[in-house]
Write a protein that holds these residues in place. Sequence first.
Motif, PDB file in Angstrom:
ATOM      1  N   UNK A  18       0.821  -1.222   0.000  1.00 43.59           N
ATOM      2  CA  UNK A  18       0.000   0.000   0.000  1.00 43.59           C
ATOM      3  C   UNK A  18       0.858   1.278   0.000  1.00 43.59           C
ATOM      4  N   UNK A  19       2.000   1.237   0.682  1.00 41.97           N
ATOM      5  CA  UNK A  19       2.924   2.376   0.663  1.00 41.97           C
ATOM      6  C   UNK A  19       3.418   2.610  -0.766  1.00 41.97           C
ATOM      7  N   UNK A  20       3.774   1.527  -1.455  1.00 47.16           N
ATOM      8  CA  UNK A  20       4.249   1.614  -2.839  1.00 47.16           C
ATOM      9  C   UNK A  20       3.186   2.265  -3.724  1.00 47.16           C
ATOM     10  N   UNK A  21       1.961   1.822  -3.585  1.00 46.25           N
ATOM     11  CA  UNK A  21       0.879   2.371  -4.423  1.00 46.25           C
ATOM     12  C   UNK A  21       0.631   3.853  -4.109  1.00 46.25           C
ATOM     13  N   UNK A  22       0.755   4.230  -2.851  1.00 42.07           N
ATOM     14  CA  UNK A  22       0.595   5.627  -2.448  1.00 42.07           C
ATOM     15  C   UNK A  22       1.761   6.471  -2.969  1.00 42.07           C
ATOM     16  N   UNK A  23       2.981   5.980  -2.777  1.00 44.62           N
ATOM     17  CA  UNK A  23       4.177   6.735  -3.164  1.00 44.62           C
ATOM     18  C   UNK A  23       4.301   6.889  -4.680  1.00 44.62           C
ATOM     19  N   UNK A  24       3.892   5.881  -5.429  1.00 41.34           N
ATOM     20  CA  UNK A  24       4.035   5.933  -6.886  1.00 41.34           C
ATOM     21  C   UNK A  24       2.866   6.627  -7.576  1.00 41.34           C
ATOM     22  N   UNK A  32       0.410  10.656 -16.410  1.00 44.81           N
ATOM     23  CA  UNK A  32      -0.996  10.369 -16.677  1.00 44.81           C
ATOM     24  C   UNK A  32      -1.171   8.909 -17.097  1.00 44.81           C
ATOM     25  N   UNK A  33      -0.519   8.019 -16.339  1.00 45.84           N
ATOM     26  CA  UNK A  33      -0.588   6.586 -16.622  1.00 45.84           C
ATOM     27  C   UNK A  33      -0.684   5.842 -15.290  1.00 45.84           C
ATOM     28  N   UNK A  34      -1.868   5.370 -14.984  1.00 46.62           N
ATOM     29  CA  UNK A  34      -2.084   4.681 -13.713  1.00 46.62           C
ATOM     30  C   UNK A  34      -1.966   3.163 -13.862  1.00 46.62           C
ATOM     31  N   UNK A  35      -1.356   2.739 -14.980  1.00 49.88           N
ATOM     32  CA  UNK A  35      -1.104   1.310 -15.191  1.00 49.88           C
ATOM     33  C   UNK A  35       0.372   0.972 -14.973  1.00 49.88           C
ATOM     34  N   UNK A  36       1.160   1.919 -14.457  1.00 50.22           N
ATOM     35  CA  UNK A  36       2.592   1.658 -14.268  1.00 50.22           C
ATOM     36  C   UNK A  36       2.778   0.473 -13.317  1.00 50.22           C
ATOM     37  N   UNK A  37       3.861  -0.235 -13.507  1.00 50.54           N
ATOM     38  CA  UNK A  37       4.105  -1.484 -12.781  1.00 50.54           C
ATOM     39  C   UNK A  37       4.015  -1.347 -11.261  1.00 50.54           C
ATOM     40  N   UNK A  38       4.564  -0.299 -10.642  1.00 54.02           N
ATOM     41  CA  UNK A  38       4.451  -0.210  -9.177  1.00 54.02           C
ATOM     42  C   UNK A  38       3.005  -0.130  -8.681  1.00 54.02           C
ATOM     43  N   UNK A  39       2.111   0.413  -9.496  1.00 54.38           N
ATOM     44  CA  UNK A  39       0.700   0.480  -9.110  1.00 54.38           C
ATOM     45  C   UNK A  39      -0.037  -0.816  -9.434  1.00 54.38           C
ATOM     46  N   UNK A  44       1.178 -10.931  -4.158  1.00 55.49           N
ATOM     47  CA  UNK A  44       1.893 -12.184  -4.440  1.00 55.49           C
ATOM     48  C   UNK A  44       3.190 -11.900  -5.215  1.00 55.49           C
ATOM     49  N   UNK A  45       3.143 -10.993  -6.183  1.00 56.04           N
ATOM     50  CA  UNK A  45       4.353 -10.636  -6.940  1.00 56.04           C
ATOM     51  C   UNK A  45       5.399 -10.021  -6.026  1.00 56.04           C
ATOM     52  N   UNK A  46       4.973  -9.155  -5.124  1.00 53.05           N
ATOM     53  CA  UNK A  46       5.907  -8.549  -4.178  1.00 53.05           C
ATOM     54  C   UNK A  46       6.500  -9.619  -3.273  1.00 53.05           C
ATOM     55  N   UNK A  47       5.669 -10.498  -2.753  1.00 47.61           N
ATOM     56  CA  UNK A  47       6.178 -11.578  -1.892  1.00 47.61           C
ATOM     57  C   UNK A  47       7.226 -12.416  -2.617  1.00 47.61           C
ATOM     58  N   UNK A  48       7.014 -12.672  -3.895  1.00 45.20           N
ATOM     59  CA  UNK A  48       7.976 -13.470  -4.673  1.00 45.20           C
ATOM     60  C   UNK A  48       9.310 -12.746  -4.821  1.00 45.20           C
ATOM     61  N   UNK A  76      26.750  -6.163 -11.025  1.00 40.08           N
ATOM     62  CA  UNK A  76      25.951  -4.939 -11.032  1.00 40.08           C
ATOM     63  C   UNK A  76      24.808  -5.101 -10.049  1.00 40.08           C
ATOM     64  N   UNK A  77      24.640  -4.109  -9.208  1.00 43.11           N
ATOM     65  CA  UNK A  77      23.527  -4.067  -8.254  1.00 43.11           C
ATOM     66  C   UNK A  77      22.416  -3.251  -8.904  1.00 43.11           C
ATOM     67  N   UNK A  78      21.302  -3.916  -9.185  1.00 44.79           N
ATOM     68  CA  UNK A  78      20.152  -3.260  -9.794  1.00 44.79           C
ATOM     69  C   UNK A  78      19.206  -2.803  -8.685  1.00 44.79           C
ATOM     70  N   UNK A  79      19.017  -1.497  -8.585  1.00 47.13           N
ATOM     71  CA  UNK A  79      18.220  -0.897  -7.520  1.00 47.13           C
ATOM     72  C   UNK A  79      16.874  -0.453  -8.092  1.00 47.13           C
ATOM     73  N   UNK A  80      15.814  -0.713  -7.335  1.00 48.12           N
ATOM     74  CA  UNK A  80      14.497  -0.311  -7.814  1.00 48.12           C
ATOM     75  C   UNK A  80      13.533  -0.036  -6.682  1.00 48.12           C
ATOM     76  N   UNK A  81      12.404   0.502  -7.059  1.00 46.33           N
ATOM     77  CA  UNK A  81      11.279   0.746  -6.152  1.00 46.33           C
ATOM     78  C   UNK A  81      11.686   1.533  -4.907  1.00 46.33           C
TER      79      UNK A  81
END
Length: 152
Positions: A18-24, A32-39, A44-48, A76-81
């Motif tokens: 829920x924090x991710x959805x609020x922050x993003x 103007x795109x509310x289909x972005x991956x963080x939203x 289950x995907x996050x848990x994985x 390489x360290x890939x940083x995200x979210x």
Amino acid sequence: MSIKVARASVSDAEEILPLQKLAYRSEAEIYNDFTIEPLAQTLEELRQQFDNHVILKASMDGTIIGSVRAYDQDGTCYIGKLMVHPNHQNKGIGKLLMNAIEELFPASRYELFTGSKSERNIALYEKLGYGVFKERLITSDFSLVYFEKKSS
């Protein structure tokens, strides 16, 4: 205000999502795109992601107010979210999380990306020593900007 940064566990996913959805939401508004991956990401995907990512949380008074995740591949360290609750932005929490994730990966190189119109993100990454190394056009008015930083 005491902020504690620690490794998140799978049980934190229900608070991080829920924090991710609020922050993003602000990112979605910029484009103007509310289909972005963080939203769109599901619980289950996050848990994985806990299986192959290090996920950190920033907490204040027992409440998660920020998070970041990363994984290492071929040096390489890939940083995200990277996310911080909107009520706690611009207080150094994003920088704290970035420094903590970099310390966990003494890799030779760090990589992350953000949208080309995300001026606050771009300013933060540049302040932390990241430089642009490529840009990928997604649509005619939207591109992803890729940043890298070599560890010292």
